[in-house]
Design a protein around this motif. Structure first.
Motif, mmCIF file in Angstrom:
data_model
loop_
_atom_site.group_PDB
_atom_site.id
_atom_site.type_symbol
_atom_site.label_atom_id
_atom_site.label_comp_id
_atom_site.label_asym_id
_atom_site.label_seq_id
_atom_site.Cartn_x
_atom_site.Cartn_y
_atom_site.Cartn_z
ATOM 1 N N TYR A 98 0.819 -1.208 0.000
ATOM 2 C CA TYR A 98 0.000 0.000 0.000
ATOM 3 C C TYR A 98 0.855 1.260 0.000
ATOM 4 C CZ TYR A 98 -2.956 3.780 1.637
ATOM 5 O OH TYR A 98 -3.593 4.994 1.765
ATOM 6 N N VAL A 99 0.541 2.166 -0.910
ATOM 7 C CA VAL A 99 1.166 3.484 -0.964
ATOM 8 C C VAL A 99 0.051 4.514 -0.865
ATOM 9 C CG1 VAL A 99 2.581 5.090 -2.290
ATOM 10 C CG2 VAL A 99 3.039 2.624 -2.428
ATOM 11 N N PRO A 100 0.022 5.344 0.171
ATOM 12 C CA PRO A 100 -1.072 6.306 0.349
ATOM 13 C C PRO A 100 -1.300 7.176 -0.881
ATOM 14 C CG PRO A 100 0.304 6.246 2.305
ATOM 15 C CD PRO A 100 1.009 5.428 1.272
ATOM 16 N N GLY A 101 -2.568 7.232 -1.299
ATOM 17 C CA GLY A 101 -2.942 8.087 -2.410
ATOM 18 C C GLY A 101 -2.533 7.592 -3.778
ATOM 19 N N LYS A 102 -2.008 6.372 -3.862
ATOM 20 C CA LYS A 102 -1.512 5.859 -5.140
ATOM 21 C C LYS A 102 -2.268 4.614 -5.604
ATOM 22 C CE LYS A 102 1.867 8.877 -5.387
ATOM 23 N NZ LYS A 102 1.904 9.939 -6.431
ATOM 24 N N VAL A 103 -3.502 4.458 -5.148
ATOM 25 C CA VAL A 103 -4.284 3.289 -5.557
ATOM 26 C C VAL A 103 -4.916 3.567 -6.918
ATOM 27 C CG1 VAL A 103 -6.166 1.736 -4.956
ATOM 28 C CG2 VAL A 103 -4.752 2.721 -3.146
ATOM 29 N N ALA A 104 -4.591 2.739 -7.890
ATOM 30 C CA ALA A 104 -5.070 2.959 -9.256
ATOM 31 C C ALA A 104 -6.539 2.585 -9.385
ATOM 32 C CB ALA A 104 -4.241 2.135 -10.237
ATOM 33 N N HIS A 105 -7.287 3.390 -10.140
ATOM 34 C CA HIS A 105 -8.686 3.078 -10.413
ATOM 35 C C HIS A 105 -8.760 1.784 -11.215
ATOM 36 C CE1 HIS A 105 -10.346 6.752 -8.821
ATOM 37 N NE2 HIS A 105 -9.435 7.462 -9.470
ATOM 38 N N GLY A 106 -9.703 0.937 -10.836
ATOM 39 C CA GLY A 106 -9.857 -0.336 -11.528
ATOM 40 C C GLY A 106 -8.922 -1.424 -11.022
ATOM 41 N N SER A 107 -8.093 -1.111 -10.037
ATOM 42 C CA SER A 107 -7.134 -2.079 -9.513
ATOM 43 C C SER A 107 -7.784 -2.969 -8.449
ATOM 44 C CB SER A 107 -5.946 -1.346 -8.888
ATOM 45 O OG SER A 107 -6.368 -0.609 -7.741
ATOM 46 N N ASN A 108 -7.049 -4.012 -8.061
ATOM 47 C CA ASN A 108 -7.531 -4.884 -6.991
ATOM 48 C C ASN A 108 -7.693 -4.110 -5.692
ATOM 49 O OD1 ASN A 108 -7.528 -7.276 -8.575
ATOM 50 N ND2 ASN A 108 -5.327 -7.472 -8.306
ATOM 51 N N GLY A 109 -6.775 -3.186 -5.452
ATOM 52 C CA GLY A 109 -6.870 -2.380 -4.246
ATOM 53 C C GLY A 109 -8.119 -1.527 -4.223
ATOM 54 N N GLN A 110 -8.451 -0.946 -5.373
ATOM 55 C CA GLN A 110 -9.662 -0.124 -5.444
ATOM 56 C C GLN A 110 -10.908 -0.970 -5.250
ATOM 57 O OE1 GLN A 110 -9.553 3.420 -5.815
ATOM 58 N NE2 GLN A 110 -11.588 3.003 -4.968
ATOM 59 N N ALA A 111 -10.892 -2.195 -5.762
ATOM 60 C CA ALA A 111 -12.033 -3.099 -5.583
ATOM 61 C C ALA A 111 -12.253 -3.389 -4.098
ATOM 62 C CB ALA A 111 -11.801 -4.392 -6.354
ATOM 63 N N LEU A 112 -11.159 -3.603 -3.363
ATOM 64 C CA LEU A 112 -11.263 -3.847 -1.929
ATOM 65 C C LEU A 112 -11.830 -2.629 -1.219
ATOM 66 C CD1 LEU A 112 -10.661 -5.425 0.693
ATOM 67 C CD2 LEU A 112 -8.321 -4.534 0.562
ATOM 68 N N ILE A 113 -11.304 -1.455 -1.530
ATOM 69 C CA ILE A 113 -11.762 -0.221 -0.899
ATOM 70 C C ILE A 113 -13.242 0.015 -1.184
ATOM 71 C CG2 ILE A 113 -11.506 2.293 -0.908
ATOM 72 C CD1 ILE A 113 -8.503 1.715 -1.694
ATOM 73 N N ASP A 114 -13.647 -0.175 -2.438
ATOM 74 C CA ASP A 114 -15.044 0.041 -2.812
ATOM 75 C C ASP A 114 -15.969 -0.921 -2.068
ATOM 76 O OD1 ASP A 114 -14.283 2.060 -4.522
ATOM 77 O OD2 ASP A 114 -14.385 0.823 -6.337
ATOM 78 N N ALA A 115 -15.545 -2.173 -1.942
ATOM 79 C CA ALA A 115 -16.369 -3.158 -1.239
ATOM 80 C C ALA A 115 -16.546 -2.758 0.220
ATOM 81 C CB ALA A 115 -15.732 -4.541 -1.343
ATOM 82 N N VAL A 116 -15.466 -2.345 0.866
ATOM 83 C CA VAL A 116 -15.556 -1.946 2.269
ATOM 84 C C VAL A 116 -16.418 -0.701 2.428
ATOM 85 C CG1 VAL A 116 -14.231 -1.116 4.263
ATOM 86 C CG2 VAL A 116 -13.381 -3.046 2.912
ATOM 87 N N ARG A 117 -16.313 0.221 1.490
ATOM 88 C CA ARG A 117 -17.151 1.432 1.549
ATOM 89 C C ARG A 117 -18.634 1.098 1.505
ATOM 90 N NH1 ARG A 117 -13.224 5.095 -2.299
ATOM 91 N NH2 ARG A 117 -12.346 6.384 -0.616
ATOM 92 N N ASN A 118 -18.992 0.033 0.804
ATOM 93 C CA ASN A 118 -20.392 -0.362 0.661
ATOM 94 C C ASN A 118 -20.839 -1.378 1.707
ATOM 95 O OD1 ASN A 118 -21.368 1.115 -1.713
ATOM 96 N ND2 ASN A 118 -19.796 -0.027 -2.816
ATOM 97 N N ALA A 119 -19.920 -1.821 2.542
ATOM 98 C CA ALA A 119 -20.214 -2.901 3.475
ATOM 99 C C ALA A 119 -21.035 -2.435 4.674
ATOM 100 C CB ALA A 119 -18.920 -3.542 3.961
ATOM 101 N N ASN A 120 -21.872 -3.342 5.167
ATOM 102 C CA ASN A 120 -22.571 -3.151 6.437
ATOM 103 C C ASN A 120 -21.835 -3.836 7.579
ATOM 104 O OD1 ASN A 120 -25.127 -3.638 4.271
ATOM 105 N ND2 ASN A 120 -25.180 -1.769 5.493
ATOM 106 N N GLY A 121 -20.863 -4.661 7.234
ATOM 107 C CA GLY A 121 -20.082 -5.367 8.245
ATOM 108 C C GLY A 121 -18.915 -6.077 7.591
#
Length: 202
Positions: free
Chosen positions: A55-78
């Motif tokens: 992980y590099v702060p602020g360097k997560v590429a759109h469409g990357s595996n890292g972004q997929a993880l972040i998006d999932a957590v943002r939408n998560a209820n738990g």
């Protein structure tokens, strides 16, 4: 945030570099219980975690595996997080995945604020399970999440996982309870959020 109170979205994060690890099997069983209780789930297991760059702060590429993880957590209820006990604490692989949540620091819902988080620690001995579970709880507290009352400490020295099933009933019960508690608290939280929105709009 997903506010579908009837079908909460639960994200699982965990595993090891070894395919079919005990850690990932334990996480999958907890997620299966969550699904049986009415939740939608998404697993980020060992294969997905291995694909994450450091992980590099602020360097997560759109469409990357890292972004997929972040998006999932943002939408998560738990969440349910599972880590092996390496040298008395969580593995670097799991910690790197958690580091990606720093990208949510400036979100409306900061980090894991208010989210129920089930925790699973696996190790070849009880001492490492305790240390790892404690480390996971500390991390979740730092991220403003709510660790569920039940945290699963699983001693895998007896080879208790086989083809996705747990041969030890006590361990299996722990994993079921983790999955159930996350869904129960997520559903209660979503109901409260909907009631609050209804009150504001009344």
């Amino acid at each position: 945030m997903n506010t579908n109170a009837t079908q909460p979205f639960i994200v699982g994060i965990g595993g090891t570099a070894a395919q079919g690890s005990s850690t990932e099997q334990a996480l999958s069983l907890a997620l299966a219980t969550a699904e049986a209780a009415g939740a939608r789930t998404q697993l980020f297991g060992g294969e997905e975690l291995l694909a994450l760059p450091h992980y590099v702060p602020g360097k997560v590429a759109h469409g990357s595996n890292g972004q997929a993880l972040i998006d999932a957590v943002r939408n998560a209820n738990g969440l349910i997080i599972a880590s092996p006990g390496y040298h008395g604490t969580i593995s670097g692989l799991v910690k790197n995945a958690i580091d990606y949540l720093e990208e949510t620091a400036k979100d409306e819902r900061v980090y894991l604020d208010g989210l129920p988080v089930g925790l699973i620690a696996t190790a070849y001995g009880w001492q490492a399970t305790g240390g790892t579970l404690g480390a996971l709880r500390s991390i979740v507290h730092a991220l403003r999440g709510w660790p569920t009352p039940m945290g699963a400490a699983i001693n895998t020295s007896g080879g208790i996982f086989f083809e996705g099933a747990c041969q030890n009933e006590a361990a299996a019960n722990q994993l079921r309870l983790v999955g159930l508690q996350v869904v129960e608290f997520a559903t209660s939280s979503a109901h409260y959020a909907l009631q609050s929105m209804s009150t504001k709009n009344a």
